[in-house]
Design a protein around this motif. Structure first.
Motif, short mmCIF file in Angstrom:
data_model
loop_
_atom_site.label_atom_id
_atom_site.label_comp_id
_atom_site.label_asym_id
_atom_site.label_seq_id
_atom_site.Cartn_x
_atom_site.Cartn_y
_atom_site.Cartn_z
N ALA A 105 0.82 -1.21 0.00
CA ALA A 105 0.00 0.00 0.00
C ALA A 105 0.86 1.26 0.00
O ALA A 105 0.49 2.27 -0.62
N ALA A 106 2.01 1.24 0.69
CA ALA A 106 2.90 2.39 0.70
C ALA A 106 3.61 2.54 -0.64
O ALA A 106 3.76 3.65 -1.16
N VAL A 107 4.04 1.43 -1.23
CA VAL A 107 4.70 1.47 -2.55
C VAL A 107 3.75 2.05 -3.59
O VAL A 107 4.15 2.85 -4.45
N ALA A 108 2.49 1.68 -3.50
CA ALA A 108 1.50 2.16 -4.48
C ALA A 108 1.29 3.66 -4.39
O ALA A 108 0.91 4.30 -5.38
N LEU A 109 1.55 4.25 -3.23
CA LEU A 109 1.36 5.69 -3.04
C LEU A 109 2.55 6.51 -3.53
O LEU A 109 2.42 7.72 -3.72
N ALA A 110 3.68 5.86 -3.74
CA ALA A 110 4.89 6.57 -4.15
C ALA A 110 4.96 6.66 -5.67
O ALA A 110 4.96 5.64 -6.35
N PRO A 111 5.01 7.86 -6.23
CA PRO A 111 5.01 8.00 -7.70
C PRO A 111 6.15 7.25 -8.37
O PRO A 111 5.98 6.74 -9.47
N GLY A 116 7.63 4.61 -6.98
CA GLY A 116 7.72 3.26 -6.44
C GLY A 116 8.70 3.11 -5.29
O GLY A 116 8.99 1.99 -4.86
N ARG A 117 9.21 4.25 -4.78
CA ARG A 117 10.17 4.22 -3.66
C ARG A 117 9.55 4.99 -2.50
O ARG A 117 9.76 6.20 -2.36
N PRO A 118 8.81 4.31 -1.65
CA PRO A 118 8.05 5.01 -0.60
C PRO A 118 8.95 5.58 0.49
O PRO A 118 10.04 5.06 0.76
N THR A 119 8.46 6.63 1.13
CA THR A 119 9.12 7.27 2.25
C THR A 119 8.30 7.03 3.52
O THR A 119 7.26 6.37 3.48
N ALA A 120 8.77 7.60 4.62
CA ALA A 120 8.01 7.52 5.87
C ALA A 120 6.62 8.14 5.69
O ALA A 120 5.64 7.65 6.27
N GLU A 121 6.53 9.19 4.89
CA GLU A 121 5.24 9.84 4.67
C GLU A 121 4.26 8.91 3.95
O GLU A 121 3.07 8.87 4.27
N HIS A 122 4.75 8.15 2.97
CA HIS A 122 3.89 7.20 2.28
C HIS A 122 3.44 6.07 3.22
O HIS A 122 2.30 5.62 3.16
N LEU A 123 4.36 5.64 4.08
CA LEU A 123 4.00 4.61 5.06
C LEU A 123 2.92 5.12 6.00
O LEU A 123 1.95 4.41 6.31
N ALA A 124 3.06 6.36 6.46
CA ALA A 124 2.06 6.94 7.35
C ALA A 124 0.72 7.08 6.65
O ALA A 124 -0.34 6.81 7.24
N ALA A 125 0.74 7.49 5.38
CA ALA A 125 -0.52 7.62 4.64
C ALA A 125 -1.21 6.27 4.50
O ALA A 125 -2.44 6.17 4.62
N ALA A 126 -0.43 5.23 4.25
CA ALA A 126 -1.01 3.89 4.14
C ALA A 126 -1.59 3.45 5.48
O ALA A 126 -2.66 2.82 5.53
N ALA A 127 -0.91 3.79 6.56
CA ALA A 127 -1.42 3.45 7.88
C ALA A 127 -2.74 4.16 8.16
O ALA A 127 -3.69 3.57 8.68
N ARG A 128 -2.81 5.44 7.80
CA ARG A 128 -4.05 6.20 8.02
C ARG A 128 -5.21 5.65 7.19
O ARG A 128 -6.37 5.79 7.57
#
Length: 327
Positions: free
Chosen positions: A209-215, A217-229
């Motif tokens: 879910a975090a990888v999918a949010l990263a344009p 394909g390299r997710p950051t802490a922010e993408h991980l947090a967004a996936a958690a939310r």
């Protein structure tokens, strides 16, 4: 006297010009003491470009002061993401800046023609929060700051703890699990190896879910947090683990330092407060150290945003000036 405070991290230079509380004219208090500010990215790669960038930041602050009729800067305090010698004269290693074994204080003072004071960025961060932010009025405080890594500091009676080799306050490298992930310091299971921005980005790479949010394909802490939310179970578990690591570190630090205030800060923590703070508070409540001893203390969020360390640098320069004048 007007002092400049500069905060140099891995990617940015932040700066403030700070008026003395007892300066000329009407007394200034709190945020009113900040007369000018800058915040910009840098491409520092080595000693020469470091000094150039710092000089440019001071000149920019001076230009802002001149434009509003304020007196020029007379001293500079630098909070830098680096290991320093105990006398705060030499940068022994600043990995993100490409600087090693460089006598920065003397070089910058010669370039600017004014006194320069240096400390590491975490000490500056907590001194700033103690002066104008979340720890003001406290006699002792510790800082845990989640950024690219995890910074830490301990300040008592206005003085940062430095240590025998200038490396005290590396609280992000407190071990919470000897079998945990490898940290940037090469040890296993430090707070930083769970809760730093780089560690969370490493973990995010395994969360679809975090990888999918990263344009890219390299997710950051922010993408991980967004996936958690968004409710992703794997992302939530990793953010929970990061909060657990911070609390586990604090359980070791609180009996050692007995601080009046614990300041939680850094970009990652402040942007993920909704995910991390409830876990930290819950874990500390469930596993409080020294449970039989009254422990009135405050767990607070940093208040100065990206200016904390710059304000702290200016305060340290101001104090150094007063100490010199008293000799």
């Amino acid at each position: 006297m007007t002092t400049a405070g500069l905060d140099v991290g891995g990617t940015k230079v932040a700066g403030v010009a700070l008026a003395r509380r007892d300066g000329d004219g009407a007394a200034r208090e709190g945020a009113d003491r900040i007369l000018a500010r800058i915040h910009r990215p840098h491409a520092i790669a080595g000693p020469d470009s470091l000094v150039d960038a710092l000089e440019g930041a001071v000149r920019d602050l001076d230009a802002q002061l001149a434009a509003v009729g304020e007196p020029p800067i007379e001293a500079v305090g630098l909070a830098i993401a680096a290991w320093l010698t105990r006398d705060r004269e030499v940068v022994t290693w600043a990995a993100h800046l490409g600087v090693r074994d460089f006598a920065l204080r003397a070089a910058l003072s010669a370039r600017l023609g004014m006194p320069v004071t240096i400390d590491n960025d975490a000490n500056g961060y907590l001194v700033g929060e103690a002066e104008l932010g979340a720890a003001r009025g406290a006699h002792s405080s510790i800082l845990i700051a989640l950024g690219t890594g995890v910074g830490g500091a301990y300040v008592a009676d206005d003085r940062p703890l430095i240590g025998a080799h200038g490396l005290a306050g590396e609280l992000g490298h407190v071990t919470v699990d000897e079998h945990g992930p490898i940290c940037s310091c090469t040890a296993r299971g430090c707070i930083e190896s769970y809760a730093g921005g780089n560690a969370l980005a490493r973990d995010a790479a395994s969360v679809e879910a975090a990888v999918a949010l990263a344009p890219d394909g390299r997710p950051t802490a922010e993408h991980l947090a967004a996936a958690a939310r968004a409710g992703d179970a794997a992302a939530l578990a990793l953010m929970e683990r990061a909060g657990w690591a911070v609390a586990a570190g604090l359980r070791r630090l609180l009996p050692a330092f007995d601080p009046e205030v614990v300041v939680l800060g850094g970009r990652v923590l402040l942007e993920c407060t909704d995910l991390l703070l409830p876990v930290i508070e819950r874990e500390l409540a469930a596993h409080a150290p020294l449970q039989g001893v009254p422990q009135p203390r405050r767990l607070v969020l940093a208040e100065l945003g990206g200016l904390s360390a710059a304000v702290g640098g200016a305060v340290l320069a101001e104090r150094a000036g007063r100490a010199e004048a008293a000799r």
